[in-house]
Structures are given as structure tokens and as C-alpha cells.
Motif scaffolding. Structure first.
Motif, PDB file in Angstrom:
ATOM      1  N   ARG A 188       0.835  -1.203   0.000  1.00 18.55           N
ATOM      2  CA  ARG A 188       0.000   0.000   0.000  1.00 18.55           C
ATOM      3  C   ARG A 188       0.872   1.257   0.000  1.00 18.55           C
ATOM      4  NH1 ARG A 188      -5.229  -0.138   0.236  1.00 18.55           N
ATOM      5  NH2 ARG A 188      -5.441   1.933   1.141  1.00 18.55           N
ATOM      6  N   SER A 481      -7.050  -1.442  -3.206  1.00 20.93           N
ATOM      7  CA  SER A 481      -8.338  -0.765  -3.059  1.00 20.93           C
ATOM      8  C   SER A 481      -8.266   0.391  -2.078  1.00 20.93           C
ATOM      9  CB  SER A 481      -9.398  -1.769  -2.595  1.00 20.93           C
ATOM     10  OG  SER A 481      -9.484  -2.855  -3.508  1.00 20.93           O
ATOM     11  N   PRO A 482      -8.950   1.498  -2.369  1.00 15.08           N
ATOM     12  CA  PRO A 482      -8.981   2.625  -1.423  1.00 15.08           C
ATOM     13  C   PRO A 482      -9.567   2.220  -0.073  1.00 15.08           C
ATOM     14  CG  PRO A 482      -9.779   3.308  -3.579  1.00 15.08           C
ATOM     15  CD  PRO A 482      -9.655   1.816  -3.632  1.00 15.08           C
ATOM     16  N   THR A 483     -10.641   1.450  -0.093  1.00 15.92           N
ATOM     17  CA  THR A 483     -11.242   0.891   1.117  1.00 15.92           C
ATOM     18  C   THR A 483     -11.779  -0.491   0.766  1.00 15.92           C
ATOM     19  OG1 THR A 483     -13.487   1.701   0.692  1.00 15.92           O
ATOM     20  CG2 THR A 483     -11.981   3.210   1.840  1.00 15.92           C
ATOM     21  N   ASP A 711      -4.881   7.448   3.847  1.00 12.62           N
ATOM     22  CA  ASP A 711      -5.102   6.587   2.697  1.00 12.62           C
ATOM     23  C   ASP A 711      -4.565   5.176   2.938  1.00 12.62           C
ATOM     24  OD1 ASP A 711      -6.251   8.726   1.358  1.00 12.62           O
ATOM     25  OD2 ASP A 711      -4.356   9.348   0.453  1.00 12.62           O
ATOM     26  N   MET A 714      -6.835   3.144   5.159  1.00 11.06           N
ATOM     27  CA  MET A 714      -8.234   3.179   4.714  1.00 11.06           C
ATOM     28  C   MET A 714      -9.070   4.033   5.658  1.00 11.06           C
ATOM     29  SD  MET A 714      -8.859  -0.708   3.352  1.00 11.06           S
ATOM     30  CE  MET A 714      -7.708  -1.520   2.249  1.00 11.06           C
ATOM     31  N   GLU A 717      -9.367   2.682   9.254  1.00 12.22           N
ATOM     32  CA  GLU A 717     -10.005   1.379   9.484  1.00 12.22           C
ATOM     33  C   GLU A 717      -8.991   0.341   9.950  1.00 12.22           C
ATOM     34  OE1 GLU A 717     -12.907  -1.843   7.199  1.00 12.22           O
ATOM     35  OE2 GLU A 717     -12.342   0.029   6.205  1.00 12.22           O
TER      36      GLU A 717
END
Length: 967
Positions: A188, A481-483, A711, A714, A717
Motif C-alpha cells: 500500500r 483498493s482505497p477501502t 489513505d 483506509m 479502518e
């Protein structure tokens, strides 16, 4: 003895009272480590209580070791915890039997895993951030806080990124990467910042180039129990009894069923002692033996023609004027370049080879073809089938001629060929030995040719072994994936491209494999990816290792022009992408699960050339290794028993194996995920303080520095300390395991793969994963007729690339080993040691007790030792034109004259005086590995990159001068 004293006081008294009595290592080592809390103080009445304490515990946790055992094993362990400390581990013995006919996988483990409870607490362990004081390599350090370390690193990162570019930060990724939680963090970070990750597969010598040239991929292998079905097992290019300890029993048990094992090796190694036949061979000449066997298979009419016609490129036609395949585009206007031609015996004319399937669909391809065809411009040219050209080439490899090359007698060559053709199922072991020879690609192609000519591919108990790898396919979804809510949206961007390619006739494997290639070309407008580059090429160009090969044209490499010209042409044409480019020096290097100064051939050059370019060298590890000694910061990483994650495995042992956190990290240690998250948080904080927002990558992508932490996590999260949560997400996003929940898997520790992973590094296995039988790779090709990811869409032995044409490697051939390092009489071969896995265990006290010598040593033949006045245990100086080093001599009757053997992974600081085993290995680039602009000779994850070659290093040795030894 008083019962009221504390633990430290007890241990001091016990040491005095008990003399040589062995105290559990977790008790002894705990006294030198920072406290992790306030565990209960045990009360001991005497030595008997110390002994009894070993057999009581607070909890047992399932875990493993996230290191590159690769061929050997990835094993589940019971980890015993008491008073907040791990004090021992045992092999998990609960692997279910696949079916009554096959041996089970129990037990899985080896002595390296069995000592990690001692290793994680030994004196090399670091538990707080350390900053260099004085010059790099000076050995002086000071303890700093995490805030101090991360602030300095973050500010340097921002300076470099803003002033020079996003691609000046390098992630040195080593054999310890897990393709799980650790790589989720790095992946990431690289995706968001467009920093560069080094693919270490070629750089550690595992490129399997010849396998790529032949199959269009390198990753495919059977499960180890499939060897039980074999009639003949070839130990060729490896020493599995030594290096595949947990699955060695499958080989030996196969003999109870009637299998024969033949070992082909220069030395009488431990695997040869367990074989039915040992065939000694000159080092580096295996290709000659393989081609002699192929010569006999063809001349004796033993070719499995149905298999060869359908699965290989043998019937395809090649133009004699250009040495390129005959294509439909050559014959008709508007014809396709990817449609190959063959001669159909049924219609006695030219036909297009099947494209969407390997099924011949009524065609009857001829193997022996030599004729003329008329091109679309009216020109008549001669064409010949690949098989026709191959037969001509094999004429040079009669047993009598091959004997002069490889040293195996004609009688033995004929016997071996007869054994291979007289049984139904032939298999070989999977290793990465041949590709560590300069012409190892030719050897692999020649060995694969044996299996193709005899149809021993894609069948139970039979097959040529590629590179073994399996990894859950949820990691890519998590990284890109962004989230988690946007996974489908992110990958949905690829749907039109995938649909278009599938409709055009490409296979699912081809599409997924190309995702791994996209990571080597930064700035993709369709989907944002992490950026990788070849570790070999990076060290060669940016690290200065290519300077060691300035005299390579004198080493009999077989090149048609100076080596540097091939590199320049490849880089200028973009055939082998180099990130950052040649004229943009790297500025920051973060070493994750790696140790390049121990590992890289010619590594001393890196300190001289690369290190001065680097403004920061950061090592993330739980000990100070050879690279750490030259770092600016060492950030303490929690080892495997102190974190939760999941990792890649291999089809040999097709069980996803996890680590479940057994204890809290010692001192101030953090997990890889925690460190990278904390670094991103500090970069974001410092960027905002310095009013830095967004910068552009060299390809024009936005890199948002003021929101990097948000970022990467996420939007909070997945924060620091959420390793278990990240692992769960990766597991749940994947499609390979659905029977067990993440919590159930943590309790069990392992779970058998249920299906083929749909991710670039694993999809090449192309087979089912049956619950009740062995795994047989390539069955989707052989049984279901799915095309291979090669330019011909078949198992390919003719490589129509200009470099291959120039160097006479269009077809497999034998080239004698070069004189890398100078004209010296001895060849320095190598291999995986039994007593370590890379360098992680190389200086472990328990493992050193098991070694033949507790320090670096070289095996030398009795004849070579006597000729130089060297006795067993003498210290010798090993040298060539490149460098030298000192080590002990172990005189061995198992080695042939002219061969020496140095097992790998010794740390630099274990050698006496300057230099180490890499000092004599310049590892020149092989020009064909610089090829590109070709459908399957393209760099991608784990494949298509340059390799390193140390097995051809030429050396001599002499008894070290007594004064030198004393000094």
C-alpha cells in the motif's frame, strides 16, 4: 536455597550451584531482555523445579516462521508460552491424511524452527530503535525514541520526494517477505507513493529463466505426496534430503511402492546416499547430459508424438531466412502475427495452428517438415519445423560426444535414457540450482525437453518441476483498493480489458499474469499499482556491481559482442525496465526482511558505489545483520511469535499456514505493519507541518503526502496494532479458503488450499486442488487443452528473439561453463545449508553446534587439498581476479577434483579479515536475460528478470600464512 529471591537472583545462584546443568534457554535469556510487563515471579526450590517448569505452560498458540524456507517447508508449530515468554515449540502433528493410499504430511518442521524460541531471545535481539553514531559500519549506535527516528526518516523522505522524485525511495524486499500483512503495508505504501520495491527472486538466484523461456512462466509444482505415484524420481540439480527435510520422507517412501531414485550431481551428497543410483557429473555440464538423453529418445523412436504434436511447438514452422516462426501475417494481407503455421498431413498443406485451444481439432501436424512456401509478396522461402531443426541440433550430442563434455560415460548415458523411456511416470525435484549457473537457462530448457519428448508433464506422478509458490489471492485486493467497500469498484476498472482479451482468445492465466508485469511499468493509467523492479539490475547498475565484470569478455562467456552493449540496448529499448532510471540515483533505502550486504554477489561494491548515494539507510529487523551494520537506523521488528499474519506457501505443502501472536512484542518492538503505518503517519504529520500536499510521480500520478496515513489505513479502518484485522481482511477477500473462518484457522494453524489462487505469482500452477488426492500441476493445459502463456501458446523450445539468434540459443544447446573471475582451476559451487535458512540462523549458537565447523568453511576435495599442502581444518585463502576471503578448509572425500563447495548464508562478520564468499563472485549479466519486446520474455513478479550466477565462479586456494591468520 532461599525461595524468596527474584528470578535474576535465582539464576545467578543456579549458575554457581548447578555447573554444567542445562537451564531452559528461555529462562536464561529472559534475564538480559527488557521487561514486557510484570509476569509472576516463579518460585524454585531447586534444580528439579527448573526441570519440571519446562513441562508446564500458560497457553499454547499455533504459529510458524515467516521466512523463505521455500522448497523445504512451511510448517505449523505449537508455541508454548509461560510468564509472558515463549520457551519452546513443537511440530504440529495434525495434518489429515489426504487418502489411504498416500503418506500423510506429519510431522512438518526442522531443527531451525525448533530453536526459534531460543533465537528470538538471544543476544542479537534488538528491542528499541537505534541510530548510527559516527561513520557507517563503525559499529557505534545510540538508542533513540520512535518519535526521533520516524521524524528524521520522514523529513528525509519528504526532502527527497519533493526535490528529486517519488522513485528515489527504494524498498529492499528480501526472502523474508510474507505476501501477507507485512507486504500489505509495504504494498500500500508503494502503491500510494510510487516508491520502488526490489524483486529479489532473480537477485537471490531463483529466476528459473529456462523454465520461463519454455513454459512462459516459472511457478508450477506438484504436492510432495504426488512423488509417491512416480516410477522414477530424478534428484537432478538439488539435494532434497538436505534441503527439504519435512518432505524428504515422501521420496524415500515412494521407494516402498517401487519407485527408483537416481541422483545426478557432481558430489556424493546426502541425497545421493539415499538414491538407488548416483551419476557423477562435471559441475555445470548437466545440459550436455540432458541433450544426449534427448538425442537417444529421438533416434530410438521413443518420442511421445501425440503429446509433442499437441502440447509443444515442435510441429510449428520456422523460416530459414529470418530464423523466425512462420506467421499468418507472412502469408496473407491482414494476417495475424500471433497465428503460427504448421504442415497438416491430412490435407498435405499449410494450416494455422490451433489458437484458442491446444486441441488439434482434426489436424494431423507433421513433425518432420522441410519445404518451401510462398509469402504474401510472392517470395518463396524455405521453412522447417522446430522438430526438424531440433533433430539436427541433437546430432551434436551423441553419448560419445556428450561424454567429453559432462564426464558421464556413454554406457551410463544410454542406461539413464533407457530408464527414463521404459517407465510410465518420471518426475524430478524442484530446486533453483541450475539457474545459478551462467548458462543455467540452457540446462533447464534441455531438461524440460526430456519431459516433453516423453510426455511426462501434467500427469499424476509425472512432470517437470517449476518454481513452487502458492499465496492467498486476497492480498492484491487489500493492497490496491482505497477501502474494503471499494474492492469491486477498483478491480471493476479491469473488467473491460479482461473481457476484451478473453474474447480475443487470451486465457485467464495470461490476463492475471500480465497484472504482475504491469507492476514493472509504473504510472499505469487504468489501475494504480505498487512499483517493482529487478533487484539484480538495480544492484548491477545503481549499486556498481557491473563494474566487477569489466573484464567479462575474457571469461569465455560466449557473447558475440561486449557485455555492456547488450545492457545498453536493453535499457534503451525498455526491454528490461529499471526503476529508477540509470541517470536517477536512489536516495533512501528501506530494508524489509532482507540482508543484501550478506546476500548480493559482489556486495562489497554496494558499500563503495551505492551507499554514498543514499541519504538514509533504514533496516527493519529484529537483529543486527550484515546490512544493519551499515545502516543509519535499525528499527526493531517483532519476530513471528509476537504478531499475527498469514504467508505464502508452496504446492509441495499446500497448506496456508498462519502465525497467531503468542506474546507481546519485547521492549519497543513493532510489527512490520505497525512500523510502516507509524512512518506513514509521521510523513503525513510532517507534510502538513511543512505545507507539502501533493507531488507528481515521474509518470504524472498524484502522490498525496498530506493524507498518506489516512489513505494507507483506509481512513483509520486499519491502524497500528491491527495486524490480526488486516490478516482477517486478506483471508476473507481471497477465494482459496472458504471452509474455515479466520478464527477457526488461527486455532488450527493451517488449512489446505481449496482452489487455484487467481493472482500472478500462483496462477501458473494451472490445476485443481483436490481434497482427497495429490496436486498435479499443468493439468489445465494437458487435460483441458488450455494454451500456455508463451508466444506460441505451447511448451516452447524455439525462442525467436534477436539476442537468442545472435548467441545461438534459438534452440536448447550446451555451452561450457565460463571462467567467471579469471582463469583458475577450481569451480566454486554452492548449495543450501542444512543448518540455516538464509542468514537468519547462520550465527545461532544452537545451529553452529551442529555445523561441521562453527565458522565459514569450504569443502574441498582430498586431491586438491593435498596438492596445495592443505589439511582438514586449516585456514585457507580463496582468491581470483575479483577478490579473496579466508575460511576454514573441510577436506571431503565426497567432492570431485576441481570442485569446491561453499554452503550459503554466512554473515560478513563471521569471516576472519576482509572479504567474504561473495567477494569472488562478480556475477556478470547474461545477455539473453536482458531480452524483451517479446510476448513472454517480459519482466514481471518473480520472473523474467536477470539472475545472478555464483556457481561458475573460478577460484584457487592456498594455505593462509600463519602471520595472516594471527593478524
Amino acid at each position: 536455597m532461599s525461595v524468596g529471591i527474584d528470578r535474576r537472583g535465582f539464576l545467578k545462584s543456579a549458575a554457581a550451584l548447578m555447573g554444567s546443568l542445562s537451564i531452559p534457554s528461555f529462562v536464561v535469556n529472559a534475564t538480559t531482555l527488557p521487561a514486557t510487563g510484570a509476569p509472576a515471579v516463579p518460585i524454585y526450590e531447586g534444580w528439579k523445579d527448573v526441570y519440571r517448569a519446562q513441562w508446564s505452560w500458560d497457553k499454547v498458540v499455533r504459529s510458524t516462521h515467516h521466512l523463505n524456507c521455500w522448497f523445504q517447508a512451511h510448517c505449523s508449530w505449537d508455541v508454548y508460552v509461560k510468564d509472558g515468554l515463549v520457551y519452546r515449540e513443537e511440530q504440529a502433528g495434525e495434518y489429515e491424511q489426504v487418502n489411504p493410499e498416500l503418506p500423510d504430511y506429519n510431522p512438518r518442521g526442522c531443527q531451525k524452527g525448533g530453536c526459534f524460541s531460543e533465537r528470538m531471545y538471544d543476544p542479537t535481539r534488538i528491542t528499541h530503535p537505534m541510530r548510527r553514531v559516527g561513520p557507517r559500519g563503525g559499529g557505534k549506535w545510540e538508542r533513540v525514541s520512535w518519535d526521533e527516528a520516524l521524524t528524521d526518516i520522514a523529513d528525509t523522505y519528504l526532502d527527497v520526494t519533493v526535490e528529486e522524485g517519488t522513485d528515489r525511495t527504494i524498498w529492499d524486499l528480501g526472502p523474508g517477505i510474507d505476501l501477507g500483512v507485512s507486504m500489505a503495508a509495504q504494498g500500500r505504501f508503494s502503491m500510494l507513493t510510487q516508491s520502488i520495491g526490489l524483486d529479489m527472486d532473480g537477485e537471490i538466484g531463483d529466476s528459473r529463466r529456462g523454465t520461463l523461456e519454455t513454459f512462459g512462466k516459472i511457478t508450477f509444482e506438484r504436492s510432495a505426496d504426488d512423488y509417491f505415484y512416480s516410477d522414477l524420481i530424478l534428484f537432478w540439480g538439488g539435494n532434497p534430503v538436505y534441503t527439504q527435510i519435512p518432505q524428504a520422507h515422501f521420496f524415500t517412501e515412494a521407494r516402498y511402492r517401487g519407485a527408483e531414485i537416481i541422483s545426478i550431481a557432481p558430489d556424493y551428497n546426502p541425497s545421493a546416499t539415499k538414491s538407488d543410483l548416483w551419476i557423477p557429473i562435471k559441475p555445470g555440464t548437466d545440459g550436455a547430459l540432458a541433450l544426449a538423453i534427448c538425442h537417444l529418445i529421438v533416434e530410438k523412436g521413443k518420442v511421445k508424438e501425440d503429446f509433442v504434436k499437441e502440447q509443444t511447438d515442435m510441429p510449428l514452422l520456422v523460416r530459414s531466412d529470418t530464423n523466425r516462426y512462420l506467421k499468418q501475417a507472412d502469408l496473407v494481407e491482414g494476417g495475424r502475427e500471433d497465428f503460427h503455421m504448421l504442415w497438416d498431413a491430412a490435407s498435405d498443406g499449410l494450416k494455422e495452428a490451433p489458437f484458442r485451444s491446444l486441441a488439434l481439432e482434426g489436424l494431423a501436424p507433421k513433425l518432420e517438415v522441410k519445404t518451401t512456401v510462398t509469402l504474401k509478396d510472392g517470395q518463396e522461402v524455405e521453412v522447417r519445423s522446430v522438430f526438424h531443426r531440433l533433430r539436427e541440433r541433437l546430432a551434436d550430442y551423441s553419448p560419445e560426444k556428450a561424454t567429453e563434455m559432462c564426464g558421464v560415460t556413454p554406457k551410463m548415458i544410454k542406461y539413464l535414457a533407457n530408464r527414463i523411456t521404459s517407465v510410465d511416470k518420471v518426475s524430478n525435484i524442484s530446486q533453483t540450482s541450475m539457474c545459478k549457473y551462467f548458462h543455467g537457462n540452457l540446462t533447464e530448457r534441455s531438461m524440460a525437453l526430456i519431459f516433453a519428448l516423453t510426455g511426462n508433464i501434467g500427469r499424476r506422478g509425472a512432470g517437470f518441476s517449476g518454481f513452487p509458490l502458492l499465496t492467498p489471492d486476497g492480498g492484491d485486493k487489500f493492497i490496491l483498493s482505497p477501502t474494503l467497500k471499494e474492492v469491486a469498484q477498483t478491480f471493476g476498472k479491469l473488467e473491460p480489458l479482461i473481457t476484451q482479451r478473453l474474447e480475443a482468445g487470451d486465457t485467464h492465466e495470461m490476463v492475471v499474469g500480465d497484472l504482475g508485469r504491469m507492476m514493472f511499468v509504473p504510472g499505469n493509467p487504468l489501475i494504480r499499482l505498487p512499483v517493482w523492479t529487478s533487484g539484480t539490475l538495480f544492484w548491477q547498475v545503481h549499486g556498481g556491481i557491473q563494474e566487477l565484470s569489466k573484464n567479462a569478455d575474457q571469461w569465455n562467456l560466449g557473447n558475440a559482442r561486449p557485455l555492456g552493449e547488450y545492457l545498453t540496448e536493453s535499457l534503451e529499448k525498455g526491454w528490461q525496465p529499471l526503476n529508477p532510471p540509470r541517470d536517477k540515483p536512489p536516495r533512501i533505502m528501506i530494508s524489509l526482511c532482507s540482508n543484501p550486504l550478506r546476500r548480493a554477489r559482489g556486495s562489497e561494491k554496494l558499500i563503495e558505489v551505492l551507499w554514498p548515494k543514499l541519504r538514509k539507510v533504514v533496516v527493519m529487523d529484529w537483529r543486527i545483520n550484515s546490512t544493519g551494520r551499515y545502516a543509519d537506523y535499525i528499527l526493531p521488528v517483532a519476530p513471528w511469535y509476537e504478531r499475527t499474519s498469514l504467508k505464502w506457501v508452496t504446492p509441495l505443502s499446500p497448506y496456508l499456514t498462519i502465525t497467531d501472536k503468542a506474546t507481546e512484542p519485547l521492549g519497543e518492538s513493532k510489527t512490520d505493519w505497525g512500523i510502516i503505518v507509524a512512518l506513514s503517519e509521521m510523513i503525513q504529520k510532517r507534510a502538513r507541518a511543512r505545507q507539502i500536499t501533493t507531488v507528481k510521480s515521474p509518470q504524472g500520478l498524484d502522490v498525496k503526502l498530506d493524507s498518506l496515513y489516512d489513505d494507507l489505513t483506509m481512513q483509520g479502518e486499519f491502524k497500528e496494532g491491527d495486524d490480526d484485522k488486516v490478516a482477517r481482511a486478506i483471508y476473507d477477500l481471497g477465494g482459496t479458503h472458504k471452509k474455515l473462518s479466520w478464527d477457526e484457522l488461527k486455532e488450527k494453524g493451517f488449512a489446505r488450499f481449496e482452489k487455484l489462487p487467481e493472482e500472478p505469482s500462483s496462477i501458473g500452477n494451472m490445476c485443481e486442488f483436490p481434497e482427497n488426492d495429490s496436486i498435479v500441476p499443468l493439468t489445465f493445459h494437458v487435460r483441458d487443452k488450455v494454451p500456455y502463456p508463451t508466444s506460441s501458446r505451447r511448451i516452447q523450445f524455439f525462442v525467436d528473439h534477436p539476442f537468442y539468434d545472435e548467441l545461438d540459443e534459438l534452440l536448447p544447446r550446451y555451452k561450457e561453463p565460463p571462467m567467471i573471475g579469471g582463469d583458475y582451476p577450481l569451480m566454486m559451487t554452492g548449495g543450501k545449508t542444512r543448518w540455516s535458512i538464509h542468514s537468519t540462523w547462520r550465527d545461532d549458537s544452537l545451529m553452529l553446534r551442529l555445523e561441521a565447523r562453527p565458522e565459514p568453511y569450504m569443502l574441498v576435495s582430498m586431491i586438491d587439498a593435498n596438492a596445495r599442502g592443505v589439511g582438514d581444518g586449516d585456514r585457507i585463502r580463496v582468491f581470483n581476479d575479483i577478490g579473496s576471503f579466508k575460511c576454514l578448509a573441510k577436506v571431503s572425500p565426497s567432492l570431485r577434483p576441481g570442485q569446491t563447495l561453499m554452503y550459503h548464508a554466512w554473515e560478513q562478520y563471521q569471516f576472519q579479515g576482509p572479504g567474504d564468499m561473495n567477494s569472488v563472485s562478480p556475477s556478470p549479466l547474461n545477455p539473453v536475460e536482458l531480452a524483451g519486446g517479446h510476448p513472454h520474455l517480459v519482466a514481471g513478479v518473480l520472473q523474467g528478470q536477470n539472475s545472478v550466477f555464483d556457481r561458475d565462479s573460478r577460484i584457487d586456494f592456498e594455505r593462509a600464512d600463519e602471520q595472516e591468520v594471527a593478524a
